[in-house]
Design a protein around this motif. Structure first.
Motif, PDB file in Angstrom:
ATOM      1  N   PRO A 298       0.674  -1.035   0.083  1.00 44.24           N
ATOM      2  CA  PRO A 298      -0.104  -0.140  -0.013  1.00 44.24           C
ATOM      3  C   PRO A 298       0.703   1.276  -0.083  1.00 44.24           C
ATOM      4  N   ALA A 299       0.361   2.219  -0.542  1.00 43.29           N
ATOM      5  CA  ALA A 299       0.870   3.640  -0.846  1.00 43.29           C
ATOM      6  C   ALA A 299       1.286   4.218   0.644  1.00 43.29           C
ATOM      7  N   ARG A 300       0.619   3.848   1.516  1.00 40.33           N
ATOM      8  CA  ARG A 300       1.111   4.515   2.986  1.00 40.33           C
ATOM      9  C   ARG A 300       2.356   3.785   3.672  1.00 40.33           C
ATOM     10  N   GLU A 301       2.256   2.612   3.121  1.00 40.52           N
ATOM     11  CA  GLU A 301       3.510   1.926   3.770  1.00 40.52           C
ATOM     12  C   GLU A 301       4.788   2.090   3.007  1.00 40.52           C
ATOM     13  N   ARG A 302       4.757   2.523   1.751  1.00 45.12           N
ATOM     14  CA  ARG A 302       5.902   2.742   0.935  1.00 45.12           C
ATOM     15  C   ARG A 302       6.156   4.252   1.595  1.00 45.12           C
ATOM     16  N   LEU A 303       5.314   4.994   1.572  1.00 47.64           N
ATOM     17  CA  LEU A 303       5.843   6.495   2.154  1.00 47.64           C
ATOM     18  C   LEU A 303       6.386   6.436   3.695  1.00 47.64           C
ATOM     19  N   GLY A 304       5.667   5.759   4.667  1.00 49.45           N
ATOM     20  CA  GLY A 304       5.929   5.489   5.922  1.00 49.45           C
ATOM     21  C   GLY A 304       7.538   4.820   5.845  1.00 49.45           C
ATOM     22  N   LEU A 305       7.920   3.898   4.987  1.00 49.20           N
ATOM     23  CA  LEU A 305       9.135   3.511   4.977  1.00 49.20           C
ATOM     24  C   LEU A 305      10.330   4.311   4.693  1.00 49.20           C
ATOM     25  N   VAL A 306       9.865   5.515   3.558  1.00 49.65           N
ATOM     26  CA  VAL A 306      10.569   6.351   3.238  1.00 49.65           C
ATOM     27  C   VAL A 306      11.108   7.445   4.319  1.00 49.65           C
ATOM     28  N   PRO A 388      18.808  -0.390  14.500  1.00 42.61           N
ATOM     29  CA  PRO A 388      18.053  -1.500  14.958  1.00 42.61           C
ATOM     30  C   PRO A 388      16.795  -1.067  14.687  1.00 42.61           C
ATOM     31  N   LEU A 389      16.141  -0.297  15.478  1.00 48.22           N
ATOM     32  CA  LEU A 389      14.718   0.108  15.317  1.00 48.22           C
ATOM     33  C   LEU A 389      14.242   0.297  13.634  1.00 48.22           C
ATOM     34  N   ILE A 390      14.839   0.918  13.111  1.00 47.29           N
ATOM     35  CA  ILE A 390      14.556   1.039  11.550  1.00 47.29           C
ATOM     36  C   ILE A 390      14.464  -0.384  10.908  1.00 47.29           C
ATOM     37  N   ALA A 391      15.586  -1.096  11.366  1.00 46.01           N
ATOM     38  CA  ALA A 391      15.637  -2.598  10.644  1.00 46.01           C
ATOM     39  C   ALA A 391      14.602  -3.470  11.185  1.00 46.01           C
ATOM     40  N   LEU A 392      14.064  -3.283  12.589  1.00 43.26           N
ATOM     41  CA  LEU A 392      12.992  -3.948  13.094  1.00 43.26           C
ATOM     42  C   LEU A 392      11.770  -3.883  12.254  1.00 43.26           C
ATOM     43  N   ILE A 393      11.277  -2.454  12.111  1.00 48.64           N
ATOM     44  CA  ILE A 393      10.146  -1.883  11.285  1.00 48.64           C
ATOM     45  C   ILE A 393      10.260  -2.230   9.922  1.00 48.64           C
ATOM     46  N   VAL A 394      11.218  -2.048   9.019  1.00 56.86           N
ATOM     47  CA  VAL A 394      11.566  -2.566   7.568  1.00 56.86           C
ATOM     48  C   VAL A 394      11.108  -3.965   7.471  1.00 56.86           C
ATOM     49  N   GLY A 395      11.730  -4.880   8.391  1.00 50.12           N
ATOM     50  CA  GLY A 395      11.454  -6.246   8.297  1.00 50.12           C
ATOM     51  C   GLY A 395      10.232  -6.781   8.544  1.00 50.12           C
ATOM     52  N   ILE A 396       9.305  -6.046   9.637  1.00 48.51           N
ATOM     53  CA  ILE A 396       8.113  -6.527   9.664  1.00 48.51           C
ATOM     54  C   ILE A 396       7.172  -6.124   8.630  1.00 48.51           C
TER      55      ILE A 396
END
Length: 417
Positions: A298-306, A388-396
């Motif tokens: 979803p677009a919101r997840e793409r933008l959230g990751l960025v 590690p926080l970003i890595a955790l969120i990106v992985g999930i």
């Protein structure tokens, strides 16, 4: 347990309303208190300048026709020392001329009122945008980032403004690209924090966003040239070069930075090695942007990751810049609530608190004990925790949430209405 307890706050409208009102009341009190403090003590009187005082000084220089002196560190040191009543602290000025011009009107009113208007307006804009993005999760994001918001208000920084602009990019990117591009262009005030979204716009071939952003940068640059003269750009570029030397020698309060560069430097690593590590993290961050641009999510997840990786590209990122991360979390929470385990959500909620707050608490303790010279030797907790926080969120999000599209929606607008 921590995650479940925190999430229970958003379970009913009455709970959400009560907590939001309480948080907003505390923030309003903080703004008024700081405004009164600044009105009473002025810019200094023997005290170290807060960030907004540095903004106010630069705004004054605009009206005096000497704003170029803000970019000349040797002259700025003298100006700030006089304004602070003899304090030896120094805040370099490396903002593009657009930010100096934006601040100019605040120099026409007393500093206490100027701070009140600046803090209240940027906080209001930030909360309005964050509320649109987070929906019923608004209170959850507010609680997690309450310490960072409070610290940003305490020093009078512009983190609320830049987070609001990035939030507007996310809010309008899909359906109102001109507005998204305008917000992205206004990030010229802190361009290093907009790199990820500029790359994302190009990768997504969102040419209207990219061209609007470029037009805003170009037009604002022409205006600054007309107001300040063409020499303002050489002064600005020289200040950027000088600041890189300051950064290499550890002359900035690195314990308040959230980059891996600052973390490794405060842990004793050499500047060159820390820059290599920062470069590696930046490459990984841009790789996440690349994946987000083309992944079928979803677009919101793409933008959230960025948004969450945008704060770890540059070595020059402070705790108040971390508020951009709250924009990403607001967008990603539906996916995290659907896919993350309870202990993982607990980490996601807990780590932003020391990342955003611990450096400022260290700075306060150092100021009270007159040990400001030990800044390089004071560990950057945020710099170590953010990766590690970003890595955790990106992985999930990338590995587990592919089946949650129906839950989180396909556009930001639908999910945040």
């Amino acid at each position: 347990m921590f995650a479940t307890t925190l999430e229970a706050i958003r379970s009913t409208t009455s709970k959400r309303t009560a907590y939001i009102r309480g948080i907003l009341a505390l923030l309003a009190i903080a703004i008024v208190f700081k405004a009164v403090w600044l009105a009473q003590v002025g810019l200094g009187h023997g005290r170290e300048l807060v960030d907004f005082a540095a903004f106010y000084i630069a705004a004054k220089l605009v009206w005096l026709g000497t704003v170029d002196q803000a970019y000349q560190f040797a002259k700025l040191i003298v100006i700030q020392r006089e304004a602070s009543g003899g304090h030896d602290g120094f805040m370099s000025w490396t903002y593009p001329p657009q930010f100096s011009l934006l601040l100019a009107p605040f120099a026409l009113i007393p500093v206490g009122i100027a701070y009140l208007l600046f803090a209240a307006s940027t906080l209001t804009l930030y909360l309005a945008v964050l509320g649109r993005l987070a929906g019923e999760n608004f209170v959850l994001v507010l609680i997690v980032f309450f310490p960072t918001i409070g610290i940003t208000l305490a020093c009078g920084q512009n983190g609320l403004l830049t987070a609001a602009l990035i939030g507007m990019v996310c809010l309008f990117f899909e359906e109102r690209p001109v507005l998204a591009g305008a917000a992205l262009g206004l990030m010229i005030i802190k361009p290093h924090l907009a790199i990820a979204f500029a790359v994302y716009a190009i990768l997504r071939r969102s040419w209207l966003v990219a061209m609007t952003a470029a037009a805003v940068v170009l037009i604002s640059s022409v205006i600054c040239t007309a107001v300040f003269g063409v020499e303002i750009w050489s002064a600005f570029l020289q200040s950027v070069r000088d600041s890189s030397v300051f950064l290499e020698h550890g002359n900035y309060p690195m314990h308040r930075m959230i980059s891996i560069y600052a973390a490794l430097r405060t842990a004793g690593m050499s500047a060159s090695a820390a820059f290599v590590a920062q470069g590696a993290v930046a490459v990984l961050a841009l790789a996440v942007v690349l994946i987000a641009a083309f992944r079928a999510i979803p677009a919101r997840e793409r933008l959230g990751l960025v948004a969450i990786v945008s704060v770890c590209i540059s070595p020059y990122a402070y705790d108040y810049d971390f508020l951009i991360f709250s924009v990403g979390l607001a967008l990603l929470l539906p996916a995290l609530l659907a896919s993350a385990r309870e202990w993982e959500r607990g980490i996601v909620y807990a780590l932003p608190i020391p990342i955003g707050a611990f450096g400022y608490l260290q700075a306060t303790q150092m100021a009270s004990s007159h040990n400001g010279e030990q800044a390089l030797g004071t560990l950057s907790i945020g710099g170590f925790a953010i990766v590690p926080l970003i890595a955790l969120i990106v992985g999930i999000v990338l590995l587990r949430s592919s089946g949650t599209e129906a839950v989180s929606g396909s556009t930001v607008r639908c999910a945040s209405a």
